[in-house]
Design a protein around this motif. Sequence first.
Motif, PDB file in Angstrom:
ATOM      1  N   ILE A  67       2.891   1.598   0.063  1.00 22.77           N
ATOM      2  CA  ILE A  67       1.541   2.146   0.200  1.00 22.77           C
ATOM      3  C   ILE A  67       0.521   1.191  -0.413  1.00 22.77           C
ATOM      4  O   ILE A  67      -0.539   0.918   0.170  1.00 22.77           O
ATOM      5  N   ALA A  68       0.837   0.641  -1.586  1.00 19.37           N
ATOM      6  CA  ALA A  68      -0.073  -0.317  -2.226  1.00 19.37           C
ATOM      7  C   ALA A  68      -0.268  -1.545  -1.348  1.00 19.37           C
ATOM      8  O   ALA A  68      -1.388  -2.066  -1.225  1.00 19.37           O
ATOM      9  N   ALA A  69       0.813  -2.010  -0.711  1.00 25.93           N
ATOM     10  CA  ALA A  69       0.713  -3.181   0.156  1.00 25.93           C
ATOM     11  C   ALA A  69      -0.216  -2.920   1.327  1.00 25.93           C
ATOM     12  O   ALA A  69      -1.020  -3.784   1.704  1.00 25.93           O
ATOM     13  N   LEU A  70      -0.127  -1.746   1.905  1.00 29.30           N
ATOM     14  CA  LEU A  70      -0.976  -1.418   3.046  1.00 29.30           C
ATOM     15  C   LEU A  70      -2.447  -1.333   2.658  1.00 29.30           C
ATOM     16  O   LEU A  70      -3.334  -1.639   3.453  1.00 29.30           O
ATOM     17  N   PHE A  71      -2.708  -0.925   1.412  1.00 32.95           N
ATOM     18  CA  PHE A  71      -4.084  -0.781   0.956  1.00 32.95           C
ATOM     19  C   PHE A  71      -4.644  -2.074   0.337  1.00 32.95           C
ATOM     20  O   PHE A  71      -5.847  -2.169   0.115  1.00 32.95           O
ATOM     21  N   ALA A  72      -3.789  -3.050   0.067  1.00 33.00           N
ATOM     22  CA  ALA A  72      -4.242  -4.272  -0.604  1.00 33.00           C
ATOM     23  C   ALA A  72      -5.329  -5.011   0.169  1.00 33.00           C
ATOM     24  O   ALA A  72      -6.345  -5.416  -0.427  1.00 33.00           O
ATOM     25  N   PRO A  73      -5.184  -5.243   1.489  1.00 32.07           N
ATOM     26  CA  PRO A  73      -6.275  -5.928   2.203  1.00 32.07           C
ATOM     27  C   PRO A  73      -7.585  -5.150   2.159  1.00 32.07           C
ATOM     28  O   PRO A  73      -8.667  -5.749   2.113  1.00 32.07           O
ATOM     29  N   LEU A  74      -7.510  -3.816   2.176  1.00 31.76           N
ATOM     30  CA  LEU A  74      -8.718  -2.999   2.105  1.00 31.76           C
ATOM     31  C   LEU A  74      -9.429  -3.209   0.773  1.00 31.76           C
ATOM     32  O   LEU A  74     -10.652  -3.451   0.738  1.00 31.76           O
ATOM     33  N   PHE A  75      -8.688  -3.135  -0.323  1.00 30.22           N
ATOM     34  CA  PHE A  75      -9.302  -3.318  -1.633  1.00 30.22           C
ATOM     35  C   PHE A  75      -9.785  -4.754  -1.814  1.00 30.22           C
ATOM     36  O   PHE A  75     -10.813  -4.994  -2.451  1.00 30.22           O
ATOM     37  N   LEU A  92      -9.092   1.629 -12.156  1.00 33.80           N
ATOM     38  CA  LEU A  92      -8.483   1.885 -13.462  1.00 33.80           C
ATOM     39  C   LEU A  92      -8.566   3.359 -13.835  1.00 33.80           C
ATOM     40  O   LEU A  92      -7.602   3.954 -14.330  1.00 33.80           O
ATOM     41  N   PHE A  93      -9.733   3.940 -13.611  1.00 32.43           N
ATOM     42  CA  PHE A  93      -9.942   5.350 -13.957  1.00 32.43           C
ATOM     43  C   PHE A  93      -8.999   6.261 -13.170  1.00 32.43           C
ATOM     44  O   PHE A  93      -8.287   7.095 -13.745  1.00 32.43           O
ATOM     45  N   LEU A  94      -8.957   6.085 -11.853  1.00 28.56           N
ATOM     46  CA  LEU A  94      -8.121   6.949 -11.024  1.00 28.56           C
ATOM     47  C   LEU A  94      -6.634   6.685 -11.244  1.00 28.56           C
ATOM     48  O   LEU A  94      -5.818   7.621 -11.249  1.00 28.56           O
ATOM     49  N   PHE A  95      -6.274   5.420 -11.443  1.00 24.81           N
ATOM     50  CA  PHE A  95      -4.871   5.094 -11.719  1.00 24.81           C
ATOM     51  C   PHE A  95      -4.401   5.780 -13.003  1.00 24.81           C
ATOM     52  O   PHE A  95      -3.304   6.353 -13.045  1.00 24.81           O
ATOM     53  N   GLY A  96      -5.203   5.716 -14.057  1.00 27.36           N
ATOM     54  CA  GLY A  96      -4.829   6.362 -15.308  1.00 27.36           C
ATOM     55  C   GLY A  96      -4.631   7.860 -15.153  1.00 27.36           C
ATOM     56  O   GLY A  96      -3.671   8.431 -15.685  1.00 27.36           O
ATOM     57  N   LEU A  97      -5.517   8.508 -14.403  1.00 26.99           N
ATOM     58  CA  LEU A  97      -5.398   9.952 -14.198  1.00 26.99           C
ATOM     59  C   LEU A  97      -4.120  10.308 -13.444  1.00 26.99           C
ATOM     60  O   LEU A  97      -3.380  11.234 -13.830  1.00 26.99           O
ATOM     61  N   VAL A  98      -3.845   9.580 -12.370  1.00 27.43           N
ATOM     62  CA  VAL A  98      -2.664   9.909 -11.557  1.00 27.43           C
ATOM     63  C   VAL A  98      -1.374   9.576 -12.301  1.00 27.43           C
ATOM     64  O   VAL A  98      -0.405  10.344 -12.254  1.00 27.43           O
ATOM     65  N   PHE A  99      -1.347   8.446 -13.009  1.00 30.68           N
ATOM     66  CA  PHE A  99      -0.136   8.081 -13.749  1.00 30.68           C
ATOM     67  C   PHE A  99       0.161   9.110 -14.834  1.00 30.68           C
ATOM     68  O   PHE A  99       1.319   9.510 -15.027  1.00 30.68           O
ATOM     69  N   GLY A 120       0.255   4.581  -5.403  1.00 32.06           N
ATOM     70  CA  GLY A 120       0.103   3.324  -4.684  1.00 32.06           C
ATOM     71  C   GLY A 120      -1.238   3.211  -3.988  1.00 32.06           C
ATOM     72  O   GLY A 120      -1.844   2.137  -3.955  1.00 32.06           O
ATOM     73  N   ALA A 121      -1.735   4.327  -3.449  1.00 32.77           N
ATOM     74  CA  ALA A 121      -2.989   4.307  -2.699  1.00 32.77           C
ATOM     75  C   ALA A 121      -4.199   4.041  -3.580  1.00 32.77           C
ATOM     76  O   ALA A 121      -5.154   3.382  -3.158  1.00 32.77           O
ATOM     77  N   ILE A 122      -4.164   4.528  -4.819  1.00 29.57           N
ATOM     78  CA  ILE A 122      -5.350   4.367  -5.685  1.00 29.57           C
ATOM     79  C   ILE A 122      -5.176   3.276  -6.735  1.00 29.57           C
ATOM     80  O   ILE A 122      -6.159   2.802  -7.312  1.00 29.57           O
ATOM     81  N   GLY A 123      -3.929   2.847  -6.971  1.00 32.72           N
ATOM     82  CA  GLY A 123      -3.699   1.914  -8.068  1.00 32.72           C
ATOM     83  C   GLY A 123      -3.850   0.450  -7.727  1.00 32.72           C
ATOM     84  O   GLY A 123      -4.038  -0.382  -8.618  1.00 32.72           O
ATOM     85  N   ILE A 124      -3.803   0.101  -6.432  1.00 33.31           N
ATOM     86  CA  ILE A 124      -3.792  -1.306  -6.041  1.00 33.31           C
ATOM     87  C   ILE A 124      -5.056  -2.038  -6.498  1.00 33.31           C
ATOM     88  O   ILE A 124      -5.029  -3.250  -6.750  1.00 33.31           O
ATOM     89  N   GLY A 125      -6.168  -1.321  -6.638  1.00 29.93           N
ATOM     90  CA  GLY A 125      -7.402  -1.961  -7.099  1.00 29.93           C
ATOM     91  C   GLY A 125      -7.393  -2.363  -8.546  1.00 29.93           C
ATOM     92  O   GLY A 125      -8.314  -3.043  -9.009  1.00 29.93           O
TER      93      GLY A 125
END
Length: 418
Positions: A67-75, A92-99, A120-125
């Motif tokens: 999922i992170a790979a698919l979102f990497a070009p977008l970010f 960072l903010f959203l990754f911390g909350l989800v983790f 994966g969708a929110i953490g790639i950034g």
Amino acid sequence: MASAAITGDRSEFKMGGKPLAAALIGVACGASPLPFNVLPLVMGPIHKEFGWDFAAISSGVTVFGIIAALFAPLFGGLSDRYGVRPVVLWSLFLFGLVFGAFFFVPSTYGGYLVFWAILGAIGIGSTPVTWSRAISLWFNRHRGLALGIMLLGTSLAAMVVPQIAQKAIASGGWRMAFPVVALLPLCVALPLAWLWFREPRPEERPAGVSDESGMIVGFTLSEALKSYRFWILLVSILLTAFAYGGAHIHIAQIVGLHGFSAEVGASVLGVVAIGILVGRLLVGFLFDRFWAPGIAFPALLLPAIACWLLMGTEATMSHVIIGGFLLGFAAGTESDVIAFLAAKYFGMAFYGRIYGVLYMPFAIGSAVSPIIYGLVRDRTGSYDLILMVAIGMFAVGGALLLLLGRYPDLDAKPAGAA
């Protein structure tokens, strides 16, 4: 000239020191290292509690990585268009909350995978996909060393996070590891990035990043995709990521098969971190002074030796430690290769998009690898077969880089629009 403000050897670090420090901590607390340093320690407890096999548990990071790979070009594209700062702050903010919310992972396997997919969708950034764009704009002459320093964040995480997670597990069970570790992106990296992290203004950019009009130079993504160098680099990244990813996730289990305790397994993760640290600093330093593929090739042969040392079930403590160190050295080299060579061969104009696409094989290889390692362990009772395959992958992946040829003259290209 827009880049004339930066002239001396030390001025790049003087101008970009604070953004570099923020990026180092941001990478350390981001989605690149944290899941991979927590899962090895909770894998055993999850297996005991839910009865899932190791391949099933490992598939969490497989879903996360794909999922992170698919979102990497977008970010990466968002970073090119809107700048890196807003992308990394929100990520960072959203990754911390989800983790941290992994504390509430349900006992159903489907629910477990959903949590990893969201991560994966929110953490790639919060990974080097974004941080490295700004650092590569602050540094040119010392870009290899600066990127190496930035990527030391994963080494720092590998030294600190397993110890934090292990103590959290000991006091509150495996679930407690996630909210405790989630405090790092929320309470450490996010405030520092808010204060210090930004891209340079045109007059702050070093020579070689911009042309005489102040426009950032480099290939577009479509131009990069037509280059043979892009595909060589992509295949090399895929091979080395696959070889390394599963070995890192399963290192504690590999150590356990040699008769050592879980505490020793956590300590070996620390040794891996030291290998990453040495690899990143040394390789980054050498990249600035020599042809980078010529440095990367022998560096990527060292983890092949690690795989050989870690085979079997009767390794001595010294073999396990040396193997962990050399394995970490591979991670230090590989991440430097992606960030440094993407900028060196394709420029900075559309770096985020190009890096994002090159990050896809890295993320996919790292994601698929742990489940394959787990399947081999479940079917054969050991990791020997997959470690033998990894030896060949490290060797071929490193050798491919020798085909990249000379660095292109990016100044001869029309300037791109950042």
